[in-house]
Design a protein around this motif. Structure first.
Motif, short mmCIF file in Angstrom:
data_model
loop_
_atom_site.label_atom_id
_atom_site.label_comp_id
_atom_site.label_asym_id
_atom_site.label_seq_id
_atom_site.Cartn_x
_atom_site.Cartn_y
_atom_site.Cartn_z
N GLY A 1 0.81 -1.21 0.00
CA GLY A 1 0.00 0.00 0.00
C GLY A 1 0.85 1.25 0.00
N GLY A 2 0.49 2.19 -0.84
CA GLY A 2 1.20 3.46 -0.91
C GLY A 2 2.33 3.49 -1.91
N LEU A 3 2.68 2.35 -2.52
CA LEU A 3 3.79 2.35 -3.46
C LEU A 3 3.43 3.10 -4.74
N ASP A 4 2.14 3.06 -5.14
CA ASP A 4 1.75 3.82 -6.33
C ASP A 4 1.86 5.31 -6.09
N VAL A 5 1.49 5.76 -4.89
CA VAL A 5 1.65 7.17 -4.54
C VAL A 5 3.14 7.52 -4.46
N ALA A 6 3.94 6.60 -3.91
CA ALA A 6 5.38 6.84 -3.83
C ALA A 6 5.99 6.98 -5.22
N ASP A 7 5.48 6.23 -6.19
CA ASP A 7 5.99 6.34 -7.55
C ASP A 7 5.71 7.72 -8.14
N GLU A 8 4.49 8.21 -7.95
CA GLU A 8 4.17 9.55 -8.45
C GLU A 8 5.04 10.60 -7.77
N THR A 9 5.20 10.49 -6.45
CA THR A 9 6.05 11.45 -5.72
C THR A 9 7.48 11.37 -6.19
N TRP A 10 7.95 10.16 -6.42
CA TRP A 10 9.33 9.94 -6.88
C TRP A 10 9.58 10.65 -8.21
N ARG A 11 8.68 10.51 -9.13
CA ARG A 11 8.87 11.14 -10.45
C ARG A 11 8.75 12.66 -10.36
N HIS A 12 7.91 13.15 -9.47
CA HIS A 12 7.85 14.60 -9.28
C HIS A 12 9.15 15.12 -8.68
N LEU A 13 9.69 14.40 -7.70
CA LEU A 13 10.95 14.82 -7.08
C LEU A 13 12.10 14.75 -8.08
N ASP A 14 12.09 13.75 -8.95
CA ASP A 14 13.15 13.64 -9.95
C ASP A 14 13.10 14.83 -10.91
N ALA A 15 11.89 15.23 -11.32
CA ALA A 15 11.78 16.41 -12.20
C ALA A 15 12.27 17.66 -11.49
N PRO B 1 12.26 19.92 0.06
CA PRO B 1 12.98 18.67 0.35
C PRO B 1 14.05 18.33 -0.68
N VAL B 2 13.82 18.66 -1.96
CA VAL B 2 14.83 18.36 -2.98
C VAL B 2 16.06 19.23 -2.78
N GLU B 3 15.86 20.51 -2.47
CA GLU B 3 17.01 21.39 -2.22
C GLU B 3 17.71 20.99 -0.92
N ALA B 4 16.95 20.50 0.07
CA ALA B 4 17.59 19.99 1.29
C ALA B 4 18.44 18.77 0.97
N LEU B 5 17.94 17.90 0.09
CA LEU B 5 18.72 16.72 -0.31
C LEU B 5 19.99 17.15 -1.05
N ALA B 6 19.86 18.10 -1.98
CA ALA B 6 21.03 18.58 -2.70
C ALA B 6 22.04 19.22 -1.76
N ALA B 7 21.54 20.01 -0.80
CA ALA B 7 22.44 20.65 0.16
C ALA B 7 23.18 19.61 0.99
#
Length: 735
Positions: A455-469, A540-546
């Motif tokens: 459960g939640g892996l489909d939502v995680a996939d959408e979030t993952w692709r948004h974060l990658d963009a 969160p993406v800029e925090a990850l990059a930092a």
């Protein structure tokens, strides 16, 4: 003559080709006998007299005393990596119907455990005392207590794996109170995410007592479902007085003898043929329904604690059809594991991924034909199958077991397990990198979301692709500002952004990890514009990059700081040199004056002596005075500017005065300390110089001028290189 008791099959060390190993090979004593000699004295010295209760391939069991209390000492023949996990879990078990070890040393040599001694014997002995079979009310009471014991064990992820009458001890005979014992082949396990159910494992060899094993255990699967089947066999045997698959009756005339049992091969053959287990001889209807619910071939339809307690409370659930138990449905063999249902096949295939990929390709027609026996268990047509064999196997597993726990390339695929996979992918482990790459390339998370715990892996996939963009946009911005984004490869960032998508608290964790780096960067007081522009608190993406680029930012800041410190050090050194030059220039000029004065005095004395001895004409003497004056003037014109330029380093390293003093000192060394001799030498030197000047009134001063100029050029060339120091400072300033 009665047969030998049913042996518990220990976990033997498997051959190298098998799938999973959990045991260490035995340390042999005498050749051909893997069991050790009697217990060492350092172990048994703590105990009283030892009375051997049993001696099997797994362990020797003794009745003895410890601190005056009767105990059971079990000494294993070989170590096991699983026992420590089981002992730790048993400490959390509180059921009074479980015999827990009071002391355990799984890593000792030899391994051993100590448990309480239950003097009432086991259920097999109790059955013999009742004429070979137990009354239905007694069996139902035993069933309730065993269900409570198993529920507590399974809640703490312990799989007993050897439920049988021999391992159920009798604390009290009337009313009957039992205690489940002997965890020699028990296993711990991982909990399925979001449930209290232990996950399924695949064993490469059988462990336990074969005539009590479930069909899944015979196939090599290890789960808590097996214990409920074994309980059903045990209850049926207690009620019938014989094994429910056998036909021999017990011998009540010999209560010390154990009843006959069905052979291992016959029992396995019975399960492989899906032959029904006939329970019609159980006269009590409630007990018969209970055994029927427990002895379901299909483990999903097999009764567990909830159904057992409902039945014992007088409200048995309806028995659903058991297609896996229908005769004529042959099992499908996968590397020696008989699979009776699509679900079992899916579990076995997912736990042996690499072997499954090859097997599916080699047995395509056989698999399709077998699946045709199960309505609704089809598989994609060949033209619709994915070209990647791993992805094709995943789609097959979904078709075989839509609601089961799904794996990919052998890894559990849940929101709890994905961060672990991502962390190992970031560290460069090849298998994990490939899993993350496949999840992205083939968009597998929505497929895995259909399985149990997904459960939640489909939502995680959408979030993952948004974060990658978002990361790709941020990477372009950082590259334009000079950030070293080339350090962050696409594989690393795919794994990191997937972890960010799965872990709810990952952003807060990144901010905590970043805080020390920000403090260190602030202490340097060096601006790093591309780093400080990252909005780590809100994005969160800029925090990850930092977080990932913090080390590069600190390296840049420390390098700039060292360059600035070197520049300041050079500036301080130059300023100090300038100050020293200013304060010591007068001293240098004084020594320059000495360098001019000494030759001037020498010329005056020599010319005076030359005039007194009257050897030179008046015209020659006038020329000598002129050239001597010119010599003094040349010395003054060279020494005074040179001393001003060199400064504090002029004397003694570069001054003419030091050279003159050195020459005079060496000449005066033979007469040093003798005044009359020294005076005579000075007078003689003046006379010689005066005579020479009378004879060479022009040549001598001209030669002195030439010699001085040559010596002056030599000293200029070996002067301190101030220009080089100034150039070094300029380089630092430019940096």
């Amino acid at each position: 003559m009665s047969r030998s008791p049913a042996p518990t099959i220990p976990d033997e060390p498997p051959p190298p080709t098998l799938i999973d190993t959990s045991q260490v090979p035995p340390a042999t004593g005498d050749e051909g006998d893997p069991r050790p000699a009697p217990p060492p004295a350092e172990l048994t010295g703590r105990f009283g007299e030892l009375h051997l209760l049993s001696d099997t391939h797994e362990a020797r069991v003794y009745r003895t005393t410890l601190d005056g209390e009767p105990v059971v000492l079990k000494i294993y023949h070989r170590p096991s990596r699983d026992r420590a996990e089981v002992y730790a879990a048993l400490r959390e078990v509180t059921s009074p119907y479980v015999v827990r070890p009071t002391e355990a040393a799984p890593d000792a040599s030899p391994p051993y455990e100590v448990s309480e001694f239950v003097p009432g014997g086991d259920l097999r002995r109790l059955t013999a005392r009742h004429g070979g079979r137990l009354p239905a009310p007694v069996v139902l009471a035993i069933a309730r207590q065993c269900a409570e014991a198993l529920n507590d064990l399974h809640r703490n992820l312990v799989k007993h794996r050897d439920i049988k009458p021999d391992n159920i001890l009798v604390r009290q005979a009337d009313p009957v109170v039992i205690a489940l014992a002997d965890f020699g082949v028990a296993r711990g396990g991982d909990r399925l995410p979001g449930t209290g159910v232990a996950s399924v494992r695949l064993a490469s060899h059988r462990s336990g007592t074969v005539p009590y094993m479930s069909p899944q255990a015979v196939a090599g699967l290890v789960s808590t479902d097996d214990d409920w089947w074994s309980l059903g066999i045990t209850l049926a045997e207690l009620a019938l007085g014989r094994h429910p698959v056998g036909s021999d009756a017990a011998d009540p005339a010999h209560p010390d003898r154990r009843p006959p049992r069905i052979g291992d091969s016959a029992y396995v053959d019975h399960l492989v043929r899906h032959a029904p287990i006939r329970l019609t001889a159980i006269t009590d209807p409630l007990l018969r329904v209970l055994c029927q619910g427990l002895l379901r071939y299909d483990s999903e339809r097999r009764w567990k604690y909830r159904e057992v307690t409902a039945c014992l409370d007088g409200d048995p659930p309806p028995l659903e059809p058991d297609p896996a138990g229908e005769a004529g449905v042959r099992p499908l063999m996968f590397h020696g594991h008989p699979c009776r249902t699509p679900r079992e096949l899916a579990i076995v295939l997912s736990l042996s991924w690499d072997a499954a990929v090859a097997w599916v390709g080699q047995h395509d027609e056989e698999l399709t034909e077998w699946l045709g026996l199960f309505p609704g268990a089809g598989r994609p047509a060949p033209e619709h199958r994915h070209p990647d064999p791993d992805v094709a196997l995943l789609h097959l597993l979904v078709a075989l077991n839509p609601s089961g726990q799904l794996r990919y390339r052998g890894f559990e695929m849940t929101a709890d397990h994905l961060p672990v996979i991502c962390r190992r992918a970031v560290k460069g482990f090849g298998d994990y990198e490939r899993v993350v790459a496949d999840l992205w390339r083939h968009r597998l998370l929505p497929v895995l979301a259909r399985g149990h715990g997904g459960g939640g892996l489909d939502v995680a996939d959408e979030t993952w692709r948004h974060l990658d963009a978002r990361w790709r946009s941020l990477r372009s911005r950082l590259r334009g500002s000079g950030a070293p984004v080339e350090r962050l490869g696409p594989e690393v960032m795919r794994a990191e952004t997937l972890r960010l998508a799965c872990e709810r608290d990952r952003h807060a964790e990144l901010r905590r990890l970043l805080a020390p780096d920000l403090r260190d960067l602030a202490r340097t007081r060096v601006p790093v514009p591309w780093f400080t522009s990252l909005r780590a608190d809100t994005d969160p993406v800029e925090a990850l990059a930092a977080h990932l680029l913090a080390e590069a930012a600190l390296e840049y800041a420390y390098k700039r700081l060292e360059q600035w410190r070197a520049y300041l050090a050079d500036r301080r050194t130059d300023a100090l040199n300038d100050w020293l030059d200013r304060t010591q220039r007068s001293t240098a000029l004084g020594w320059a004056a000495v360098a001019v004065g000494v030759p001037a005095v020498a010329w005056v004395v020599a010319l005076t002596v030359s005039d007194l001895i009257g050897m030179a004409s008046t015209a020659a003497l006038a020329q000598s005075w002129l050239w001597a004056a010119l010599c003094v003037l040349v010395i003054a014109a060279t020494e005074i500017p040179f001393a001003t330029w060199v400064g504090r380093d002029y004397h003694p390293a570069h001054s003419l005065a030091a050279d003159i003093i050195g020459v005079l000192g060496r000449l005066a060394r033979p007469v040093r300390g003798r005044r009359l001799a020294s005076l005579a030498v000075v007078v003689a030197a003046a006379l010689v110089l005066g005579a020479a000047l009378s004879l060479l009134p022009v040549v001598l001063p001209a030669a002195a001028i030439a010699a001085h100029l040559v010596w002056f050029v030599i000293r200029v060339r070996r002067r301190p290189d101030r220009s080089r120091s100034a150039g070094h400072t300029g380089e630092r300033s430019t940096a």
